[in-house]
Write a protein that holds these residues in place. Structure first.
Motif, short mmCIF file in Angstrom:
data_model
loop_
_atom_site.label_atom_id
_atom_site.label_comp_id
_atom_site.label_asym_id
_atom_site.label_seq_id
_atom_site.Cartn_x
_atom_site.Cartn_y
_atom_site.Cartn_z
N THR A 84 38.75 47.64 41.41
CA THR A 84 38.77 47.17 40.02
C THR A 84 39.35 48.23 39.10
OG1 THR A 84 36.75 45.99 40.52
CG2 THR A 84 37.34 46.18 38.21
N PHE A 85 38.98 49.50 39.33
CA PHE A 85 39.46 50.56 38.45
C PHE A 85 40.99 50.60 38.42
CE2 PHE A 85 41.19 54.85 38.15
CZ PHE A 85 40.80 55.18 36.86
N PHE A 86 41.63 50.58 39.59
CA PHE A 86 43.09 50.67 39.61
C PHE A 86 43.73 49.41 39.01
CE2 PHE A 86 42.43 53.92 43.01
CZ PHE A 86 43.03 54.94 42.32
N MET A 87 43.13 48.24 39.27
CA MET A 87 43.66 46.99 38.70
C MET A 87 43.57 47.02 37.18
SD MET A 87 44.91 44.76 40.70
CE MET A 87 45.07 44.46 42.44
N VAL A 88 42.41 47.46 36.67
CA VAL A 88 42.22 47.52 35.21
C VAL A 88 43.20 48.53 34.61
CG1 VAL A 88 40.63 48.27 33.41
CG2 VAL A 88 39.85 46.71 35.16
N ALA A 89 43.35 49.68 35.27
CA ALA A 89 44.29 50.69 34.78
C ALA A 89 45.71 50.12 34.74
CB ALA A 89 44.25 51.93 35.67
N ALA A 90 46.08 49.36 35.78
CA ALA A 90 47.42 48.75 35.82
C ALA A 90 47.58 47.76 34.67
CB ALA A 90 47.64 48.05 37.16
N CYS A 91 46.56 46.96 34.42
CA CYS A 91 46.62 45.97 33.34
C CYS A 91 46.76 46.66 31.98
CB CYS A 91 45.37 45.11 33.33
SG CYS A 91 45.37 43.83 34.58
N LEU B 247 57.03 39.76 31.98
CA LEU B 247 56.41 41.02 31.57
C LEU B 247 57.15 42.20 32.18
CD1 LEU B 247 53.79 41.88 30.02
CD2 LEU B 247 52.85 42.29 32.29
N VAL B 248 57.59 42.03 33.43
CA VAL B 248 58.21 43.14 34.13
C VAL B 248 59.52 43.55 33.44
CG1 VAL B 248 59.14 43.92 36.35
CG2 VAL B 248 57.18 42.39 36.29
N ASP B 249 60.27 42.56 32.90
CA ASP B 249 61.54 42.88 32.25
C ASP B 249 61.34 43.72 31.01
OD1 ASP B 249 62.86 41.43 34.16
OD2 ASP B 249 62.66 39.56 33.04
N ALA B 250 60.14 43.58 30.39
CA ALA B 250 59.89 44.31 29.15
C ALA B 250 59.54 45.77 29.41
CB ALA B 250 58.76 43.63 28.37
N LEU B 251 59.32 46.12 30.66
CA LEU B 251 58.89 47.48 30.97
C LEU B 251 60.08 48.36 31.35
CD1 LEU B 251 55.75 46.83 33.21
CD2 LEU B 251 55.77 47.77 30.90
N PRO B 252 60.07 49.61 30.87
CA PRO B 252 61.07 50.55 31.38
C PRO B 252 60.78 50.84 32.86
CG PRO B 252 59.46 51.66 29.95
CD PRO B 252 59.20 50.19 29.85
N PRO B 253 61.81 51.23 33.62
CA PRO B 253 61.64 51.40 35.08
C PRO B 253 60.46 52.30 35.45
CG PRO B 253 63.94 51.63 34.47
CD PRO B 253 63.18 51.50 33.19
N TRP B 254 60.31 53.45 34.75
CA TRP B 254 59.22 54.36 35.16
C TRP B 254 57.86 53.69 35.00
CZ3 TRP B 254 55.48 55.46 31.60
CH2 TRP B 254 55.81 55.25 30.25
N ALA B 255 57.73 52.86 33.95
CA ALA B 255 56.45 52.18 33.72
C ALA B 255 56.22 51.11 34.78
CB ALA B 255 56.42 51.56 32.33
N ALA B 256 57.31 50.41 35.15
CA ALA B 256 57.17 49.38 36.18
C ALA B 256 56.70 50.00 37.49
CB ALA B 256 58.51 48.66 36.37
N VAL B 257 57.23 51.18 37.81
CA VAL B 257 56.82 51.87 39.03
C VAL B 257 55.35 52.27 38.95
CG1 VAL B 257 57.11 53.97 40.41
CG2 VAL B 257 59.12 52.70 39.61
N LEU B 258 54.97 52.83 37.80
CA LEU B 258 53.57 53.25 37.61
C LEU B 258 52.62 52.07 37.79
CD1 LEU B 258 51.49 55.43 36.55
CD2 LEU B 258 51.86 54.41 34.30
N VAL B 259 52.94 50.95 37.09
CA VAL B 259 52.08 49.77 37.18
C VAL B 259 52.04 49.25 38.61
CG1 VAL B 259 51.81 47.38 36.44
CG2 VAL B 259 52.35 49.15 34.76
N GLY B 260 53.21 49.24 39.26
CA GLY B 260 53.27 48.76 40.64
C GLY B 260 52.39 49.58 41.57
N VAL B 261 52.47 50.91 41.43
CA VAL B 261 51.65 51.79 42.28
C VAL B 261 50.17 51.54 42.05
CG1 VAL B 261 50.99 54.18 42.68
CG2 VAL B 261 53.40 53.57 42.56
N LEU B 262 49.78 51.41 40.77
CA LEU B 262 48.36 51.17 40.45
C LEU B 262 47.89 49.84 41.04
CD1 LEU B 262 48.16 52.41 36.74
CD2 LEU B 262 47.09 53.44 38.73
N VAL B 263 48.72 48.79 40.90
CA VAL B 263 48.33 47.49 41.44
C VAL B 263 48.17 47.57 42.95
CG1 VAL B 263 49.17 45.15 41.87
CG2 VAL B 263 49.27 46.08 39.58
N LEU B 264 49.11 48.26 43.61
CA LEU B 264 49.04 48.36 45.07
C LEU B 264 47.81 49.14 45.51
CD1 LEU B 264 52.72 48.86 46.25
CD2 LEU B 264 51.19 46.94 46.66
N LEU B 265 47.49 50.22 44.79
CA LEU B 265 46.29 50.99 45.12
C LEU B 265 45.04 50.13 45.00
CD1 LEU B 265 46.80 54.52 43.51
CD2 LEU B 265 46.31 54.02 45.91
#
Lengths: 125, 161
Positions: free
Chosen positions: A54-61, A3-21
Motif C-alpha cells: 500500500t505504501f508504494f502504491m500510495v506514494a505512486a498515486c 495521465l501518462v502523457d502529462a508526465l515528464p519522462p523522469w516522473a513516469a519512470v519514478l511512478v512506474g518503479v513505485l507502482v511495480l514495487l
C-alpha cells in the motif's frame, strides 16, 4: 490525453518503479497465501500488501497525480490511514474465529482459553 | 471551550480529512469542513467513548519511526519466508503479560502488532492482562515478549497511563 502523457519522462519512470514495487509486495503476499502451510501462517502473508504494498502504491498515486495535475494530491494518503486503522479489525476477527474453532475441535495444540467466569472481551474500543 | 469543542482531536482529524478530500484551502472549505467537524465530533461524544488521556504525545513520534523501521524490516523477512525454500513450520503463539490497560493504547498496540508483517494480534484478556499473538518466524519466545514490552509497550504506557 492520458495521465501518462502529462508526465515528464523522469516522473513516469519514478511512478512506474513505485507502482511495480507496490505490486511486487502485494504479489509476494498473495503468493504466501498459496505457499504457507496452515491458516495462522497464511494470514500473515497478505499484510505485505496492506503495509509496504500500500505504501508504494500510495506514494505512486501522490507523485503521479500531483505532477500530472500540478497541485498536490494528498487525499490519496487517506487510503493508507484508513487501511491501517481497519486491517487489524478484520485480521483479529478471522484469527479469533479460527482459534475458537480449533479449540472446540481440539485437533492441534492450541493455547488454552481464559478460565471461565472471567471476561474475554474484544479490546478494541 | 470544552462545551463547544468536546473532542478537539476528533474534530481536527475530521477537518483535515475534509480539506484533503476537497483538495482546497478556500474559505468555503474551511467553513463547511469546520461545521461538519464540530457536528460530527458532537455526535461522536454521544457514543460515550472512553476518555483518552494523552500525556506527552510527542513520545509517539520516536515510536512511529521505530514502527516504520520494523515494518520495512519484517516486510522483507516475511517476503523471505514466502519466497524461500519450504521448511518446517516454526510459527507459534506467544503469550505476553501486558501492563497497558488503556483502550486507546491497546488499540494503537493492535495496529502496530498487526501492521508489522509476521506478527498478528490474536486475543487479549483484559481481566488477566495477557495478550496472545501469533508469530510467523518464531525462534525465541522470550525475545518476542521482551521486544513487544520494551519497544512498543513502554512508550505507550508513558503516553496513555
Amino acid at each position: 490525453m492520458s495521465l501518462v502523457d502529462a508526465l515528464p519522462p523522469w516522473a513516469a519512470v519514478l511512478v512506474g518503479v513505485l507502482v511495480l514495487l507496490g505490486a511486487g509486495f502485494a504479489c509476494v503476499g498473495s503468493l504466501g497465501l498459496l505457499r504457507l502451510r496452515d491458516f495462522y501462517q497464511r494470514v500473515h502473508a497478505p499484510t505485505l500488501g496492506s503495509t509496504l504494498g500500500t505504501f508504494f502504491m500510495v506514494a505512486a498515486c501522490v507523485a503521479g497525480f500531483s505532477l500530472a495535475q500540478g497541485r498536490p494530491a494528498l487525499q490519496v494518503l487517506l487510503i493508507g490511514v484508513f487501511l491501517t486503522l481497519t486491517t487489524p479489525i478484520t485480521l483479529m476477527l478471522l484469527v479469533r474465529a479460527a482459534l475458537y474453532r480449533d479449540r472446540v475441535e481440539d485437533g492441534q495444540q492450541m493455547p488454552p482459553p481464559a478460565p471461565p467466569g472471567e471476561s474475554s472481551q474484544n479490546p478494541m474500543p | 471551550m470544552r462545551r463547544w469543542l468536546p473532542h478537539p482531536l476528533m474534530a481536527g482529524f475530521l477537518l483535515l480529512v475534509w480539506l484533503l478530500l476537497q483538495r482546497s484551502l478556500a474559505p468555503g472549505s474551511w467553513l463547511l469542513g469546520g461545521a461538519l467537524a464540530l457536528g460530527l465530533a458532537w455526535a461522536f461524544g454521544k457514543l460515550q467513548p472512553p476518555r483518552a488521556r494523552l500525556r506527552g504525545a510527542w513520545r509517539l513520534l520516536p515510536l512511529a519511526l521505530r514502527v516504520v523501521h520494523d515494518i520495512v524490516r519484517s516486510n522483507l523477512a516475511v517476503a523471505g519466508v514466502v519466497l524461500g525454500p519450504r521448511r518446517r513450520a516454526r510459527a507459534g503463539f506467544v503469550a505476553i503479560p501486558l501492563e497497558l490497560a488503556d483502550p486507546y493504547g491497546l488499540a494503537l498496540l493492535a495496529c502496530i502488532v498487526t501492521s508489522t508483517p509476521g506478527t498478528i494480534w490474536v486475543d487479549h484478556d483484559p481481566a488477566r492482562g495477557i495478550l496472545l499473538i501469533h508469530v510467523l518466524d518464531l525462534v525465541d519466545e522470550a525475545s518476542w515478549v521482551e521486544t513487544i514490552k520494551r519497544r512498543y509497550e513502554r512508550p505507550l504506557l508513558e503516553v496513555f497511563q
